[in-house]
Design a protein around this motif. Structure first.
Motif, PDB file in Angstrom:
ATOM      1  N   THR B  65       0.835  -1.198   0.000  1.00 32.36           N
ATOM      2  CA  THR B  65       0.000   0.000   0.000  1.00 32.36           C
ATOM      3  C   THR B  65       0.868   1.245   0.000  1.00 32.36           C
ATOM      4  O   THR B  65       1.809   1.362   0.793  1.00 32.36           O
ATOM      5  CB  THR B  65      -0.928   0.015   1.220  1.00 32.36           C
ATOM      6  N   TYR B  66       0.554   2.160  -0.880  1.00 32.63           N
ATOM      7  CA  TYR B  66       1.279   3.429  -1.031  1.00 32.63           C
ATOM      8  C   TYR B  66       0.873   4.339   0.127  1.00 32.63           C
ATOM      9  O   TYR B  66      -0.246   4.857   0.173  1.00 32.63           O
ATOM     10  CB  TYR B  66       0.845   4.034  -2.366  1.00 32.63           C
ATOM     11  N   ARG B  67       1.785   4.543   1.076  1.00 31.92           N
ATOM     12  CA  ARG B  67       1.508   5.358   2.263  1.00 31.92           C
ATOM     13  C   ARG B  67       2.307   6.647   2.156  1.00 31.92           C
ATOM     14  O   ARG B  67       3.508   6.673   2.441  1.00 31.92           O
ATOM     15  CB  ARG B  67       1.921   4.615   3.538  1.00 31.92           C
ATOM     16  N   LYS B  68       1.611   7.722   1.772  1.00 32.81           N
ATOM     17  CA  LYS B  68       2.318   8.997   1.588  1.00 32.81           C
ATOM     18  C   LYS B  68       2.729   9.594   2.933  1.00 32.81           C
ATOM     19  O   LYS B  68       3.788  10.206   3.068  1.00 32.81           O
ATOM     20  CB  LYS B  68       1.424   9.972   0.816  1.00 32.81           C
ATOM     21  N   GLU B  69       1.900   9.374   3.963  1.00 39.19           N
ATOM     22  CA  GLU B  69       2.190  10.005   5.252  1.00 39.19           C
ATOM     23  C   GLU B  69       3.439   9.438   5.905  1.00 39.19           C
ATOM     24  O   GLU B  69       4.135  10.131   6.644  1.00 39.19           O
ATOM     25  CB  GLU B  69       0.984   9.873   6.189  1.00 39.19           C
ATOM     26  N   THR B  70       3.740   8.160   5.607  1.00 35.00           N
ATOM     27  CA  THR B  70       4.953   7.535   6.158  1.00 35.00           C
ATOM     28  C   THR B  70       5.999   7.293   5.076  1.00 35.00           C
ATOM     29  O   THR B  70       7.042   6.693   5.351  1.00 35.00           O
ATOM     30  CB  THR B  70       4.629   6.201   6.839  1.00 35.00           C
ATOM     31  N   THR B  71       5.744   7.776   3.876  1.00 37.03           N
ATOM     32  CA  THR B  71       6.607   7.543   2.696  1.00 37.03           C
ATOM     33  C   THR B  71       7.088   6.102   2.642  1.00 37.03           C
ATOM     34  O   THR B  71       8.289   5.809   2.562  1.00 37.03           O
ATOM     35  CB  THR B  71       7.802   8.521   2.648  1.00 37.03           C
ATOM     36  N   SER B  72       6.116   5.178   2.669  1.00 36.61           N
ATOM     37  CA  SER B  72       6.471   3.760   2.680  1.00 36.61           C
ATOM     38  C   SER B  72       5.663   2.979   1.659  1.00 36.61           C
ATOM     39  O   SER B  72       4.590   3.412   1.213  1.00 36.61           O
ATOM     40  CB  SER B  72       6.249   3.178   4.077  1.00 36.61           C
ATOM     41  N   PHE B  73       6.191   1.811   1.311  1.00 33.87           N
ATOM     42  CA  PHE B  73       5.528   0.912   0.353  1.00 33.87           C
ATOM     43  C   PHE B  73       5.974  -0.510   0.695  1.00 33.87           C
ATOM     44  O   PHE B  73       6.629  -1.188  -0.069  1.00 33.87           O
ATOM     45  CB  PHE B  73       5.917   1.309  -1.076  1.00 33.87           C
ATOM     46  N   HIS B  74       5.588  -0.974   1.870  1.00 35.45           N
ATOM     47  CA  HIS B  74       6.048  -2.265   2.367  1.00 35.45           C
ATOM     48  C   HIS B  74       5.377  -3.419   1.630  1.00 35.45           C
ATOM     49  O   HIS B  74       4.161  -3.410   1.423  1.00 35.45           O
ATOM     50  CB  HIS B  74       5.751  -2.392   3.866  1.00 35.45           C
ATOM     51  N   LEU B  75       6.150  -4.431   1.310  1.00 32.47           N
ATOM     52  CA  LEU B  75       5.640  -5.611   0.615  1.00 32.47           C
ATOM     53  C   LEU B  75       5.246  -6.666   1.641  1.00 32.47           C
ATOM     54  O   LEU B  75       6.014  -6.961   2.560  1.00 32.47           O
ATOM     55  CB  LEU B  75       6.705  -6.177  -0.323  1.00 32.47           C
ATOM     56  N   GLU B  76       4.057  -7.270   1.465  1.00 28.20           N
ATOM     57  CA  GLU B  76       3.585  -8.295   2.393  1.00 28.20           C
ATOM     58  C   GLU B  76       2.996  -9.476   1.632  1.00 28.20           C
ATOM     59  O   GLU B  76       2.459  -9.319   0.539  1.00 28.20           O
ATOM     60  CB  GLU B  76       2.497  -7.716   3.320  1.00 28.20           C
TER      61      GLU B  76
END
Lengths: 114, 111
Positions: B65-76
């Motif tokens: 999920t593209y998370r702009k607030e945490t600048t993250s894109f974790h793969l699960e």
């Protein structure tokens, strides 16, 4: 399916040799790219091309040149191979320049310079 | 400038375990985010992508999920298989077409 074909999977060359790595794509993509992949460093962009006869330097162009005489073919040239150019080389192609456009990769050429 | 940071590998899991590979990014503008996978001896294949904030990319049981607030894109992935053993690359792309890659995370799944 998009097909990006790199002419050799494995190459062994000697220091000082001129080396050509060839890449062909069959989807009429405007943009083509050459990367090298090294452990712990990810992929680093060497050169790219937005059109025939056009080329742009990437992040690590030193010791390399490129040629794009036809839209489907993008060649990477090592003018005088050195041992620090031993690496995996990956070619990619992409249509357009938009942020959403996908890059498609070839299978890679593993080059050893002795 | 633009950059991508992934968690270091190798990551070793047992079959059916839960997988998370962390990815954070720094970028100007509104980049698209990608996960690519490289199976042994092969080139990179696109696994999934997301083009705007809160988008979820998914494919083959993987999601991010593209998370702009945490600048993250974790793969699960909820349950990994031996066939998922590969190197995974997180990447971003702004207008202009250049992909910026993380350093890659090697995943090894044991039976």
């Amino acid at each position: 399916d998009v097909k990006v074909t790199q002419s050799s999977r494995y190459l062994v060359k000697r220091t000082g040799e001129k080396v050509f790595l060839e890449c062909v794509q069959d989807m009429d993509h405007e943009n083509m790219f050459w990367y090298r992949q090294d452990p712990g460093l990810g992929l680093r962009l060497i050169y790219f091309s937005y059109d025939v006869k056009m080329k742009e330097k990437g992040d690590i162009p030193e010791g390399y040149s490129v040629s794009r005489e036809k839209k489907e073919r993008f060649s990477l040239i090592l003018e005088s191979a050195s041992t620090n150019q031993t690496s995996m080389y990956l070619c990619a192609s992409q249509t357009g320049e938009g942020a959403k456009n996908i890059q498609y990769f070839g299978a890679g050429t593993r080059l050893s310079v002795l | 400038g633009n950059s991508v940071t992934q968690m270091e590998g190798p990551v070793t899991l047992s079959e059916e375990a839960f997988l998370t590979i962390n990815c954070t990014y720094t970028a100007t503008g509104y980049p698209s985010l990608f996960w690519y996978v490289q199976y042994p001896g092969e080139g990179l294949q696109l696994l999934l992508k997301a083009t705007k904030a809160d988008d979820k990319g998914s494919n083959k049981g993987f999601e991010a999920t593209y998370r702009k607030e945490t600048t993250s894109f974790h793969l699960e992935k909820g349950s990994v298989q031996v066939s998922d053993s590969a190197v995974y690359f997180c990447a971003l792309k702004n207008q202009g077409g250049k992909l910026i890659f993380g350093q890659g995370t090697e995943l090894s799944v044991k039976p």
